[in-house]
Write a protein that holds these residues in place. Sequence first.
Motif, PDB file in Angstrom:
ATOM      1  N   ARG A  89     -24.856 -60.827  32.071  1.00 23.33           N
ATOM      2  CA  ARG A  89     -24.396 -59.451  31.248  1.00 23.33           C
ATOM      3  C   ARG A  89     -25.257 -58.788  30.404  1.00 23.33           C
ATOM      4  O   ARG A  89     -25.786 -57.862  30.308  1.00 23.33           O
ATOM      5  CB  ARG A  89     -23.145 -59.600  30.628  1.00 23.33           C
ATOM      6  N   SER A  93     -27.852 -55.705  31.015  1.00 29.69           N
ATOM      7  CA  SER A  93     -27.667 -54.324  30.116  1.00 29.69           C
ATOM      8  C   SER A  93     -29.036 -53.922  29.846  1.00 29.69           C
ATOM      9  O   SER A  93     -29.208 -52.728  29.474  1.00 29.69           O
ATOM     10  CB  SER A  93     -26.719 -54.695  28.808  1.00 29.69           C
ATOM     11  N   ARG A  99     -27.851 -58.678  37.657  1.00 31.13           N
ATOM     12  CA  ARG A  99     -27.008 -59.402  38.346  1.00 31.13           C
ATOM     13  C   ARG A  99     -27.009 -59.723  39.590  1.00 31.13           C
ATOM     14  O   ARG A  99     -26.454 -60.905  39.974  1.00 31.13           O
ATOM     15  CB  ARG A  99     -25.871 -58.300  38.322  1.00 31.13           C
TER      16      ARG A  99
END
Length: 392
Positions: A89, A93, A99
């Motif tokens: 995560r 970001s 991912r």
Amino acid sequence: MSMAPSRTRRSLLLLSPLMLFLIGFFVWPLFSMMSQAVSDPAVLRLLPRSAEVLADWDRKSPPTMPMQLAMMEDLKAVDNDQALGDMVRRLNSARPGFRTLMGKTTSALKDTENPHSDLVSIDKRWEKPEFWLAIADALSPYTDRNLLAAVDLGRNAAGEIEHLPPDQSVNSVILARTFWIAALVTFACACIGYPYAIIAASLSGWKRDLMLAAVLLPLWTSLLVRTAAWFILLQEKGLINDLLLMLGIVDAPLALIFNRTGVMIAMTHVLLPFMVLPIYSVLITIPENLMPAAASLGAPPLRAFVSVLLPLSLRGVASGGLLVFISAIGYYITPALIGGPGDQMISSIIAFYATGSANWGMAGALGVVLLVATLLLYSVYARLSSDEPGRS
């Protein structure tokens, strides 16, 4: 002289329970919140070998074989899915695509029947320096990412601070809404509290005591109970709408709940004592013969009020306004129960990050922003309070 040290020790012993309470329930939570806002160990915790190798990388050239091998060893050693999810995560970001990249890579490394010699053979994206640059930037145990994001700022690929895209910048809107609602509540409390304080200060005996008891009554009741009471009163079939319909003032029930109107009414009622009491404490120090003296000199009541009473009582208005505003910007229960989606304040967002998405970094960063605003306003309040008559 020998008695002084023993008295000092006794004083410290008497103060020690209070100091322990303040440290345990005030200082330590504040320190934990602030450390969460700048702490970012999610990537470094799982990629220690990569951190050593990336320290010698020039951040421009394609990834070297030692970098890829170190990354493979680190990913193979991960045995905590929760920690891996936190790392993914964090990287996603900073650079969209991590991912799927990490999911594909970890699955390939677990496949012992088809071993891989490097990461590029698993996914071609591993040969792009921008992915490695995102990893290198995330390896620091400390970051300003959360603090910048709390005010809708971020860093671009060159490390420069810039505004986030409109679809990602919502915190500034919520902060502006928080300060706007707090300002409206402060204004409403001033409009109601100032005349009330003047009337209370002009009375004496049991009449004054009754008025003060009426304004103090909300402070003796739980905030949740007061908010629940307004939740019942403001409903479509609540007491207020029933009364308005019975008197013929309105033809249909008014929308008083799940909107800004309900939030304003409930918060004004709850915070009104913090406006009335400072104004009242200043008014009772003003000599009673000033207004009659102004009238005897020919000043009309309105001019006497504007020229005499209002300037002398402004210090109480300012102190009460700051108390109400400081309290209002941190409100959570009342907007959550009485307001709608467009009336939620910054405290609701902090609660969402803390309990809803378990993003303690963003919750801490928004808490720091709220804390800084509160401290700035409190410094103004302390300055005004120190200038009150009778203080040195």
